[in-house]
Write an enzyme that holds these catalytic residues in place. Structure first.
Site: not given
Ligand code: MOS
Length: 738
Positions: A240, A468, A705
């Site tokens: 994150f 991810t 994001e």
């Molecule tokens: Mo993200 S805050 O660009 O890992």
């Protein structure tokens, strides 16, 4: 049917649930020693004395490293975070007695076992010379600074026209202050590093979003060539943003390993995750909008102050989206840093857009009420057909469709706009919406591809899978380019011995590494095709290379598919040597010709108890234009995870600092609240069909994001609709409603 886009299950899923996936702290090395850090208990001052007379006699202790005996490092050259490059030597590394924040590592104890290391760490007697600390916004705002631009050629602050004058002449005005708290990333897997020197070569197992960045930072820190350093990270249990930098513990582990002559593991405890490894700054954001009766913005002003630390400059770039999302005639954005004695701030999921969108999209809702206009209509009145900041066309933009489809899926037309006008039983019902956007970033990345005689392929790139789905989608991309089934393709990542890839930040892994994987795989495939058409023994002999299709491991004549042979037959006739190719793919001129962003619209329903002020969120609808989706399953899961983050940001998340001492009082997962399954209702995320020929060969814009952006605002707008109370301070807790 294309392999790209299919909802393939995570290829690493079985390894993860069976324990086969090794995280950084789980690697086994011979003679591995264990380290524990000791953290300062003051926020500002210096270490006056350290008494280790007891600690050094305790069982198993190998080293007590403090500023008195730590290796002297080449002078660090601090760099700003938030620029894409990892900060070098991001915090004090025991080079002197100075203490800049409460929780700063002031000693490292190494022992044969973790228990021995922790025991000895507790036995150290440290005395401090304390100085008054700068703590809290009020104190820190006495000396504000403007951060440098995030990228060369950009400006931190923007002025278009005469925003102040235009604001005062506007018929309808909103002028409001929005505040957001410090937040901590809290990934499931805490930061951990194993460091091992062999002569002057360093190996680091580090939980990282940027292995080549860690390598560069370590090279600078120790004054050695990057080639001497190998960083490995096959699995990450969430990052994150907090794992985008090489923090102090990485370098301290390497220093301790050097001093002890043995591999050293330094795994942070959960409480140590607050302070030494970054957090999201707190912000104060003043939003001013002046509009005409028809809703057109005359003036838009967004002035931000975010907290900053003396360790490392970082500014939460809240105004980024304000510059490009709407079309005010006059615009002003400013960013300031208020520096205090805290651990470093850093990028945290959708840095800037997540916190900035809370202010901007809440203010738009306030304006919609002031104008008695539907909030979607207000946004459409100020819709940017091109990027007003860069003055460039968008490579693709489907925001209108996102509003329309989102409103349909949510049932927005049934909303009665007056606050407290909708009910479900005794619960107040609120419906709110907001816009989301996030830049479609891309950086240079490399990959290698190898097709072996047995018809399997190995693709490698030094990228990352933060949970991810990188392993899965890169395998899909490679399989499609190779013309092989997924089962024959293996993708490896997480090692600086592999071709160098971009860091996994800014939602750019797919757009950066995907094209490199595609190009390397395609080049290897093309070599096999070239071998076949030049080969008298091939049924495809004499065909033009582009007349040959490769699918499912077969080479075939596009015109006459019965003219074909398996890839393995071609390779076998050529002695069985593997066919290899490399790629190096980078963004080009298209970035100067187009503005590249993902967009979305998010709709939130809340049920608020009129007596208790408790907020439940039975459903969220999010619709996004993100280019081409690489995997229906992992992709939508990313967006859904972003929405959950947004709800956490809106309702729960706050790192509580005791402003007398500068210490976080909820540095654990019991007191730092994040949503759990019971907090989450239905989350309906979908993407609109979008073909973007400009962003990259895959047409993918990045989804890590954007899912969080706008959610807290849509939630706050829904809470206002339900209750008539406008909460401008996150998180929206019940005490702010009663
Ligand atoms: Mo993200 S805050 O660009 O890992």
């Amino acid at each position: 049917m294309s392999i790209i886009g299919q909802g393939l299950d995570r290829l690493d899923g079985r390894m993860k649930v069976t324990g086969g996936a090794r995280y950084s702290a789980e690697h086994q090395l011979p003679r591995l020693a264990q380290a524990a850090i000791v953290q300062s208990t003051i926020a500002n001052g210096s270490v006056a004395s350290i008494d280790d007379s007891v600690a050094r006699t305790l069982p198993g202790v190998l080293l007590i490293m403090t500023h008195l005996n730590a290796p002297r490092l080449p002078a660090p050259k601090p760099e700003a975070a938030g620029t894409g490059a990892p900060p070098s030597a991001p915090a004090p590394l025991l080079q002197d007695a100075t203490v800049k924040y409460n929780g700063q590592p002031v000693a490292v104890v190494v022992a044969d076992t973790l228990e021995h290391a922790r025991h000895a760490a507790q036995a150290l007697q440290i005395r401090y010379a304390s100085k008054p600390a700068v703590l809290g916004m009020h104190a820190a705002k006495k000396s504000l600074r403007t951060p440098p631009p995030r990228r060369p050629g950009e400006k931190t602050d923007t002025v278009r026209g005469n925003p102040v004058g235009a604001f005062s002449e506007s018929g309808t005005r909103i002028d409001a202050m929005y505040t957001t708290p410090i937040e901590t990333h809290n990934p499931m897997e805490p930061h951990a590093t194993i460091a091992a020197w062999t002569g002057d070569e360093l190996t680091l197992y580090d939980s990282s979003q940027n292995i080549s960045g860690v390598r560069k930072t370590a090279a600078k820190t120790f004054g050695i060539a990057p080639e001497r350093i190998r960083v490995l990270c096959p699995f990450v249990g969430g990052g994150f943003g907090s794992k985008g930098s090489a923090w102090t513990h990485v370098m301290l582990a390497a220093m301790a390993s050097k001093m002890t002559g043995t591999p050293v593991k330094l795994a942070l405890e959960r409480t140590q995750m607050v302070g030494p490894v970054g957090s999201r700054p707190m912000t104060e954001q003043r939003l001013r909008i002046g509009a005409a009766r028809d809703g057109k913005f005359k003036s838009l002003m967004h002035d931000t102050v975010s907290s900053n630390s003396f360790v490392l400059d970082f500014s939460e770039p809240c105004t980024t989206m304000t510059k490009m999302l709407y079309t005010p005639e006059h615009l002003q954005t400013t960013q300031k840093m208020a520096t205090m004695n805290l651990g470093a701030h850093t990028y945290m999921r959708a840095p800037g857009e997540s916190s900035g969108s809370f202010a901007l999209e809440s203010a738009l809702d306030e304006m919609a009420y002031a104008l008695k206009m539907d909030p979607i209509q207000l946004r459409l009145q100020n819709y940017a057909e091109k990027d007003p900041d860069k003055d460039l066309p968008f490579s693709s933009k489907s925001l209108r469709e996102c509003y329309r489809i989102g409103a349909e899926r949510f049932g927005w037309a049934r909303r009665t706009p007056e606050p407290r006008s909708m009910r479900s039983g005794r619960m107040l019902v609120g419906w709110g919406m907001a816009t989301a956007t996030y830049p479609a970033n891309r950086e240079e990345s490399k990959a290698s591809a190898m097709i072996r005689a047995d018809g399997t392929a190995l693709i490698r790139s030094g990228t990352h899978d933060l949970g991810t789905g990188t392993y899965t989608i890169m395998t899909q991309i490679a399989a499609e380019a190779l013309g092989l089934p997924v089962s024959k393709v293996r993708f490896e990542l997480g090692d600086t011995m592999q071709p160098e890839a971009a860091g996994a930040g800014g939602s750019k892994t797919t757009a950066s590494v995907g094209p490199a994987v595609y190009a390397a795989a395609k080049a290897a495939r093309d070599k096999v095709v070239a071998m076949a058409v030049a080969d008298r023994d091939s049924p495809l002999h004499g065909l033009a290379a582009d007349a040959v299709n490769v699918d499912g491991g077969w080479l075939m004549d596009r015109q006459r598919p019965d003219r074909r042979e398996p890839m393995v037959a071609v390779l076998a006739r050529h002695g069985g040597a593997p066919v290899e190719a490399l790629s190096d793919e980078k963004p080009g001129e298209e970035r100067k010709q187009y503005a590249m962003h993902s967009f979305g619209a998010v709709f939130v329903e809340v049920h608020v108890d009129p007596d208790l002020g408790t907020i439940r969120v039975p459903r969220v609808v999010g619709v996004y234009g993100i280019g081409r989706l690489m995997n229906q399953k992992t992709g939508l899961s990313q967006l859904m995870g972003g929405v959950v983050w947004g709800l956490g940001m809106g309702l729960m998340e706050k790192t509580e600092i005791d402003w007398r001492t500068g210490r976080a009082v909820n540095a654990n997962l019991a007191d730092y609240h994040v949503p759990v399954n019971a907090d989450i209702g239905s989350i309906d995320v979908s993407v609109v069909e979008e073909h973007d020929p400009h962003v990259n060969v895959l047409g993918a814009k990045g989804i890590g994001e954007i899912g969080i952006v706008g959610v807290a605002a849509a939630l706050g707008n829904a809470v206002y609709h339900a209750t008539g109370t406008r909460v401008r301070d996150l998180p929206i807790t019940l005490d702010k409603l009663i």
